[in-house]
Design a protein around this motif. Structure first.
Motif, PDB file in Angstrom:
ATOM      1  N   THR A  95      -3.420   4.875   0.557  1.00 58.93           N
ATOM      2  CA  THR A  95      -4.116   3.621   0.843  1.00 58.93           C
ATOM      3  C   THR A  95      -4.020   3.267   2.314  1.00 58.93           C
ATOM      4  O   THR A  95      -4.994   2.815   2.924  1.00 58.93           O
ATOM      5  CB  THR A  95      -3.533   2.481  -0.014  1.00 58.93           C
ATOM      6  OG1 THR A  95      -3.665   2.819  -1.390  1.00 58.93           O
ATOM      7  CG2 THR A  95      -4.272   1.175   0.250  1.00 58.93           C
ATOM      8  N   LEU A  96      -2.849   3.482   2.924  1.00 58.52           N
ATOM      9  CA  LEU A  96      -2.684   3.218   4.352  1.00 58.52           C
ATOM     10  C   LEU A  96      -3.608   4.108   5.182  1.00 58.52           C
ATOM     11  O   LEU A  96      -4.160   3.673   6.188  1.00 58.52           O
ATOM     12  CB  LEU A  96      -1.230   3.432   4.768  1.00 58.52           C
ATOM     13  CG  LEU A  96      -0.235   2.364   4.325  1.00 58.52           C
ATOM     14  CD1 LEU A  96       1.190   2.791   4.652  1.00 58.52           C
ATOM     15  CD2 LEU A  96      -0.552   1.024   4.997  1.00 58.52           C
ATOM     16  N   ALA A 126       0.823  -1.211   0.000  1.00 61.29           N
ATOM     17  CA  ALA A 126       0.000   0.000   0.000  1.00 61.29           C
ATOM     18  C   ALA A 126       0.856   1.261   0.000  1.00 61.29           C
ATOM     19  O   ALA A 126       1.902   1.308   0.650  1.00 61.29           O
ATOM     20  CB  ALA A 126      -0.916  -0.002   1.218  1.00 61.29           C
ATOM     21  N   TYR A 179      -6.964   2.584   5.029  1.00 59.84           N
ATOM     22  CA  TYR A 179      -7.009   1.410   5.889  1.00 59.84           C
ATOM     23  C   TYR A 179      -7.236   1.818   7.351  1.00 59.84           C
ATOM     24  O   TYR A 179      -8.046   1.227   8.063  1.00 59.84           O
ATOM     25  CB  TYR A 179      -5.695   0.621   5.797  1.00 59.84           C
ATOM     26  CG  TYR A 179      -5.501  -0.184   4.541  1.00 59.84           C
ATOM     27  CD1 TYR A 179      -6.551  -0.414   3.641  1.00 59.84           C
ATOM     28  CD2 TYR A 179      -4.256  -0.724   4.215  1.00 59.84           C
ATOM     29  CE1 TYR A 179      -6.359  -1.158   2.487  1.00 59.84           C
ATOM     30  CE2 TYR A 179      -4.060  -1.475   3.059  1.00 59.84           C
ATOM     31  CZ  TYR A 179      -5.113  -1.682   2.198  1.00 59.84           C
ATOM     32  OH  TYR A 179      -4.915  -2.426   1.059  1.00 59.84           O
TER      33      TYR A 179
END
Length: 218
Positions: free
Chosen positions: A66-67, A62, A70
């Motif tokens: 993206t992290l 990622a 998450y």
């Protein structure tokens, strides 16, 4: 003397749990100190004995945006799960009383949904929609400003979970202290997700409520 120390320690733990759980249930700021998503191993939520636990290697695959998504998803699901766990226990505890829909709701919590009057669901849907719209406006890049092929980007200025809502003033002003509280919120949320899944599975298997299980085993 040892007993007194143990009781004091237990009371402090209970106070800490109550404070962090209340913070989470109120959807308070998750981290006002801009965690470094370029170094995932420094983020809140990493504790012994597992340490950095990512057996599927999701973090390695990622990028930073993206992290952030998450972490936003983990915090949101954890908060919903904590509310769900409380809802299971409270809903079953007060069933049959006039406190809950004029005593019309009966049985294990997983059977409550079809018993709830339809107007309640319309009201709930409107309330959730309004809250989610506010969360999207605060944290997400507007659709017209999104790069092609990159849907769902969070704003650079947005910290995952930070809804700017802390009416009880529980958020510490010190960054280190807040990271500790953020870790507690994540841990409580993770435990709640497991607990909610366990509650659902247990009640689906034998048709008994969680409160009934707890009282029958005493």
């Amino acid at each position: 003397h040892r007993s007194k120390q143990h009781n004091n320690h237990s009371i402090q733990n209970m106070k800490s749990f109550a404070a962090t759980t209340t913070l989470a249930l109120l959807a308070a700021s998750a981290n006002a100190f801009s965690p470094n998503f370029n170094d995932v191993k420094t983020l809140p939520g990493i504790v012994a004995p597992t340490g950095f636990f990512d057996p599927l290697g999701l973090a390695a695959k990622a990028d930073e945006p993206t992290l952030k998504r998450y972490r936003e998803a983990e915090l949101t699901h954890g908060r919903v799960a904590m509310l769900a766990v409380v809802g299971f226990l409270v809903g079953e505890k007060v069933e049959g009383s006039s406190f809950l829909f004029d005593a019309s709701i009966q049985g294990p919590a997983i059977t409550h949904i079809p018993q709830v009057p339809v107007p309640f669901w319309f009201t709930l849907a409107i309330a959730i929609g309004a809250l989610e719209l506010r969360r999207a406006e605060n944290g997400w890049v507007a659709p017209e400003d999104l790069p092609i092929g990159k849907p769902g980007l969070l704003l650079d200025s947005y910290v995952p979970g930070d809804l700017g809502f802390d009416p009880l003033g529980l958020k510490p002003s010190d960054g280190e202290e807040f990271n500790v509280m953020a870790t507690r919120e994540l841990q409580n949320g993770r435990l709640a997700m497991l607990a909610a899944a366990g509650f659902l599975a247990q009640e689906a298997v034998d048709g008994q409520g969680i409160i009934e299980h707890l009282t029958s085993s005493v």
